[in-house]
Structures are given as structure tokens and as C-alpha cells.
Design an enzyme around this catalytic site. Structure first.
Site, PDB file in Angstrom:
ATOM      1  N   HIS A  88      66.707  74.609  57.345  1.00  0.00           N
ATOM      2  CA  HIS A  88      67.913  75.271  56.230  1.00  0.00           C
ATOM      3  C   HIS A  88      69.028  74.107  55.785  1.00  0.00           C
ATOM      4  O   HIS A  88      69.559  73.609  56.878  1.00  0.00           O
ATOM      5  CB  HIS A  88      68.453  76.307  57.046  1.00  0.00           C
ATOM      6  CG  HIS A  88      69.523  77.161  56.118  1.00  0.00           C
ATOM      7  ND1 HIS A  88      69.488  78.056  55.354  1.00  0.00           N
ATOM      8  CD2 HIS A  88      71.031  76.827  55.976  1.00  0.00           C
ATOM      9  CE1 HIS A  88      70.578  78.717  54.793  1.00  0.00           C
ATOM     10  NE2 HIS A  88      71.531  77.790  55.029  1.00  0.00           N
ATOM     11  N   THR A  89      68.990  73.737  54.769  1.00  0.00           N
ATOM     12  CA  THR A  89      70.094  72.789  54.309  1.00  0.00           C
ATOM     13  C   THR A  89      71.110  73.360  53.123  1.00  0.00           C
ATOM     14  O   THR A  89      70.755  74.349  52.391  1.00  0.00           O
ATOM     15  CB  THR A  89      69.324  71.414  53.433  1.00  0.00           C
ATOM     16  OG1 THR A  89      68.709  71.984  52.136  1.00  0.00           O
ATOM     17  CG2 THR A  89      68.209  70.880  54.585  1.00  0.00           C
ATOM     18  N   ASN A  90      72.438  72.992  53.217  1.00  0.00           N
ATOM     19  CA  ASN A  90      73.378  73.290  52.367  1.00  0.00           C
ATOM     20  C   ASN A  90      74.342  72.155  52.109  1.00  0.00           C
ATOM     21  O   ASN A  90      74.397  71.238  52.889  1.00  0.00           O
ATOM     22  CB  ASN A  90      74.113  74.592  52.924  1.00  0.00           C
ATOM     23  CG  ASN A  90      74.652  75.570  51.970  1.00  0.00           C
ATOM     24  OD1 ASN A  90      74.659  75.290  50.642  1.00  0.00           O
ATOM     25  ND2 ASN A  90      75.016  76.522  52.189  1.00  0.00           N
ATOM     26  N   GLU A 122      70.469  72.775  59.285  1.00  0.00           N
ATOM     27  CA  GLU A 122      70.152  74.032  60.429  1.00  0.00           C
ATOM     28  C   GLU A 122      68.693  74.247  60.391  1.00  0.00           C
ATOM     29  O   GLU A 122      68.110  74.515  59.521  1.00  0.00           O
ATOM     30  CB  GLU A 122      70.923  75.090  59.925  1.00  0.00           C
ATOM     31  CG  GLU A 122      72.569  74.858  60.050  1.00  0.00           C
ATOM     32  CD  GLU A 122      73.313  76.339  59.696  1.00  0.00           C
ATOM     33  OE1 GLU A 122      74.574  76.455  60.171  1.00  0.00           O
ATOM     34  OE2 GLU A 122      72.999  76.945  58.643  1.00  0.00           O
ATOM     35  N   ASP A 157      76.746  78.027  49.076  1.00  0.00           N
ATOM     36  CA  ASP A 157      75.573  78.682  48.484  1.00  0.00           C
ATOM     37  C   ASP A 157      74.762  77.718  47.609  1.00  0.00           C
ATOM     38  O   ASP A 157      74.317  78.176  46.520  1.00  0.00           O
ATOM     39  CB  ASP A 157      76.241  79.633  47.334  1.00  0.00           C
ATOM     40  CG  ASP A 157      77.093  80.819  47.880  1.00  0.00           C
ATOM     41  OD1 ASP A 157      76.986  81.383  48.969  1.00  0.00           O
ATOM     42  OD2 ASP A 157      78.119  81.374  47.344  1.00  0.00           O
ATOM     43  N   GLY A 176      65.644  87.291  58.167  1.00  0.00           N
ATOM     44  CA  GLY A 176      66.724  87.895  57.657  1.00  0.00           C
ATOM     45  C   GLY A 176      67.516  88.651  58.815  1.00  0.00           C
ATOM     46  O   GLY A 176      68.265  89.634  58.555  1.00  0.00           O
ATOM     47  N   GLU A 213      71.983  76.713  48.939  1.00  0.00           N
ATOM     48  CA  GLU A 213      70.860  76.571  50.297  1.00  0.00           C
ATOM     49  C   GLU A 213      69.334  76.031  49.625  1.00  0.00           C
ATOM     50  O   GLU A 213      68.857  76.564  48.511  1.00  0.00           O
ATOM     51  CB  GLU A 213      70.720  77.895  50.704  1.00  0.00           C
ATOM     52  CG  GLU A 213      71.930  78.309  51.592  1.00  0.00           C
ATOM     53  CD  GLU A 213      72.617  79.153  50.810  1.00  0.00           C
ATOM     54  OE1 GLU A 213      72.411  79.351  49.472  1.00  0.00           O
ATOM     55  OE2 GLU A 213      73.859  79.942  51.038  1.00  0.00           O
ATOM     56  N   TRP A 268      71.024  87.093  61.308  1.00  0.00           N
ATOM     57  CA  TRP A 268      70.374  86.469  59.976  1.00  0.00           C
ATOM     58  C   TRP A 268      69.413  85.431  60.060  1.00  0.00           C
ATOM     59  O   TRP A 268      68.714  85.290  59.457  1.00  0.00           O
ATOM     60  CB  TRP A 268      71.570  85.820  59.427  1.00  0.00           C
ATOM     61  CG  TRP A 268      72.327  84.596  60.032  1.00  0.00           C
ATOM     62  CD1 TRP A 268      73.018  84.683  60.760  1.00  0.00           C
ATOM     63  CD2 TRP A 268      71.839  83.382  59.579  1.00  0.00           C
ATOM     64  NE1 TRP A 268      73.407  83.363  60.985  1.00  0.00           N
ATOM     65  CE2 TRP A 268      72.793  82.436  60.188  1.00  0.00           C
ATOM     66  CE3 TRP A 268      70.845  82.826  58.493  1.00  0.00           C
ATOM     67  CZ2 TRP A 268      72.602  81.027  60.192  1.00  0.00           C
ATOM     68  CZ3 TRP A 268      70.811  81.227  58.624  1.00  0.00           C
ATOM     69  CH2 TRP A 268      71.674  80.445  59.425  1.00  0.00           C
ATOM     70  N   GLU A 307      81.136  69.864  53.517  1.00  0.00           N
ATOM     71  CA  GLU A 307      80.201  69.999  54.522  1.00  0.00           C
ATOM     72  C   GLU A 307      78.735  69.567  53.888  1.00  0.00           C
ATOM     73  O   GLU A 307      78.380  70.055  53.080  1.00  0.00           O
ATOM     74  CB  GLU A 307      80.178  71.467  54.875  1.00  0.00           C
ATOM     75  CG  GLU A 307      79.331  71.818  56.137  1.00  0.00           C
ATOM     76  CD  GLU A 307      79.770  73.050  56.766  1.00  0.00           C
ATOM     77  OE1 GLU A 307      78.653  73.756  57.552  1.00  0.00           O
ATOM     78  OE2 GLU A 307      80.738  73.758  56.465  1.00  0.00           O
ATOM     79  N   ASP A 364      74.862  70.085  55.636  1.00  0.00           N
ATOM     80  CA  ASP A 364      74.225  70.699  56.670  1.00  0.00           C
ATOM     81  C   ASP A 364      72.685  70.767  56.802  1.00  0.00           C
ATOM     82  O   ASP A 364      71.965  70.601  56.057  1.00  0.00           O
ATOM     83  CB  ASP A 364      74.331  72.381  56.515  1.00  0.00           C
ATOM     84  CG  ASP A 364      75.700  72.976  56.881  1.00  0.00           C
ATOM     85  OD1 ASP A 364      76.409  72.181  57.368  1.00  0.00           O
ATOM     86  OD2 ASP A 364      76.009  74.183  56.532  1.00  0.00           O
TER      87      ASP A 364
END
Length: 297
Positions: free
Chosen positions: A123-125, A110, A133, A204, A135, A200, A106, A108
């Protein structure tokens, strides 16, 4: 957000040139009616303007989403997004590539909403074999709700690169020789969605979605997938890599690396490679390799 730093003149010229290139790339964009299916949302996802525009909406009952009709094994994906305006806290607009199965790959993007006047977080992953994990998070140098901007993913055998308006913000290299898994064997589909993640997404989970502002709407246009379509176990790209498009072997040149470093210095707000507290057992192997390289540069 803090005052936006101004890049040096030479870097400004590189940024302008990259935007011109990006504008040319989206000129051959496809048609949503032909390229995607709205897969959930009970009418909250709508294809408009003869397939040139797609909107996703979120209310308290449901979000919405769409996916590409095709699966791909490598490609250059560009799409213009205009994110949820105003108080978007708690909402997430997602744009990503993902394979099937329990051991999936994947890539990402976001976009994490925020209170009015506060910056979105990009937010990337990267997941490989079901493990993420990885990010990295960024602020943007513009208001992503005021107009459309182009977000791109380059995925080829050597690199995954994330771009915003033609500017690289993140690079994930193929480091399989060092034992780092890389997404290369599992065809991925392109997905987009708008959904509630107020447990989240904003500070957070401290800031909840204000449903009095619903429906929330994000807009998409100019989807371009210059990619290898995967169908019945066969790729549409020639097996001889020299016959493939330039993106198939594309990587960041020295000017691209300078832009990447400038973006990460000025706009990165989180990097898993710097979070030793989160990973007391040790940072990921790609982080150790990158840090060693930086020490020798």
C-alpha cells in the site's frame, strides 16, 4: 495469487540489471545503533548483530517502532525488509517518511498482512500539506516473507519514486506548475513500525488478527540513507544542485518507464486515479494530467 506473468526477454534483462544496481547500493548500508532510535514497543523492537539487524514485534498488548535520528530534506532511502510470515492478517508493517505538524508531508510504504498463502498488498500513499488520498496498491512478484527484499524511496525536487528490488512501481512527479502540491519544504524523518490494523488492513477489516499466532515479527537490515540531512534549518547538501549526488536530479529514463508500466499493468490492484466512484467531485489534478498524457502517448 494468479499465475505470475513472465516479462519479455528484453524486460527481463532490464530487471536483472536493476537488481544488480540495487545490490551495489545497499553495500554501503549504515548501522542501526548509529542511525535510528527504537521509540516505542516496550522492548518489542530490538537491535541485534552489532547494529546490522533490527526486529519489530507485535502482540495483543502492543506493536513497536523506530525512527531515524536525523531529519532529511530529499534523499534516496533503501532498506531490506522480511515481512511477517504465516497468517499475518490484520497486521501492517510500515516504512515511511513524514514531517512534523498539522500540515505535514508523508511518503508511505505499508505492507498489509494476509491469511497464510494469500498475497501481501503493498500500500503506497503520498501526503502533501496534510492531505493524502493518493493510494496505489500492488501485489508482489515474490514471497516477501521468505527472504529480505529491498524497498526504496527516491525523493528529490522533481520526483518521488517507489522501488521494489530496484524496480520502480510508482512515480509521483512535481507538478506544482499545474497546482499540485509537492513535498519540498518540510524535512522528513524515516519511520518504521509494526502494528495492529485489523479494522481495515485485510479485506477491508473483514479478516481479524489471530492473536494465537502472536508474537508477529518483521525484520529490517541494510538501511542506507543517501540524503540531505536537515539540522537547525540548514541542509548538509550544497545549495548548488550541480554539486549534489546523482540521485538529486534522478528520474526514470525510458527503460525505467517501461519497467514501471510493466509492474503497474501486471501487479497494481488499486489506483486512486481510476476510482471515479470514490471521488465523484472529480479525480485529483495529477490524475487528470497523467490520463491526458497517456491518451497522447
Amino acid at each position: 495469487m494468479d499465475t505470475v506473468p513472465t516479462p519479455p526477454i528484453a524486460l527481463q534483462m532490464l530487471l536483472v540489471a536493476s537488481v544488480v544496481v540495487q545490490t551495489l547500493m545497499v553495500a554501503s548500508a549504515g548501522n542501526f545503533n548509529q542511525d535510528v532510535d527504537v521509540t516505542w514497543g516496550d522492548g518489542r523492537g530490538q537491535i541485534l548483530n552489532n547494529g546490522q539487524l533490527l526486529t519489530l514485534s507485535l502482540d495483543k498488548a502492543s506493536g513497536s517502532g523506530f525512527q531515524s535520528k536525523n531529519e532529511f530534506l530529499y534523499g534516496k532511502f533503501d532498506m531490506q525488509l522480511k515481512l511477517v510470515p504465516g497468517n499475518s492478517a490484520g497486521t501492517v508493517t510500515a516504512y515511511y517518511l513524514k514531517s512534523q505538524g498539522s500540515s505535514w508531508d508523508e511518503v508511505d510504504f505499508e505492507f498489509l498482512g494476509n491469511l497464510s498463502g494469500e498475497p501481501y498488498i503493498v500500500h503506497t500513499n503520498v501526503y502533501t500539506k496534510g492531505k493524502g488520498d493518493r493510494e496505489q496498491q500492488f501485489y508482489l512478484w515474490f514471497d516477501p516473507t521468505a527472504d529480505f527484499h529491498t524497498y526504496s524511496i527516491l525523493w528529490n525536487p522533481g520526483h518521488v519514486i517507489f522501488y521494489v528490488d530496484g524496480r520502480p512501481i510508482r512515480e509521483f512527479k512535481n507538478l506544482e506548475q499545474a497546482g499540485v502540491p509537492y513535498p519540498k519544504n518540510r524535512p522528513m524523518r524515516m519511520y518504521c513500525s509494526l502494528w495492529n490494523a485489523d479494522d481495515w488492513a485485510t479485506r477491508g477489516g473483514q479478516v481479524k488478527t489471530d492473536w494465537s499466532q502472536a508474537p508477529f515479527t518483521a525484520s529490517f537490515r541494510n538501511l542506507s540513507a543517501n540524503a540531505c540531512v536537515w539540522s537547525n534549518g540548514v541542509s548538509s547538501c550544497p545549495s548548488n544542485s550541480s554539486s549534489n549526488s546523482a540521485w538529486f536530479s534522478q528520474e526514470l529514463d525510458s527503460s525505467g518507464q517501461r519497467v514501471l508500466k510493466w509492474v503497474q499493468k501486471n501487479y497494481m490492484v488499486y489506483n486512486y486515479c481510476n476510482d471515479a466512484k470514490r471521488f465523484p467531485q472529480g479525480l485529483a489534478a495529477e490524475c487528470t494530467i497523467r490520463n491526458r498524457k497517456q491518451e497522447t502517448d
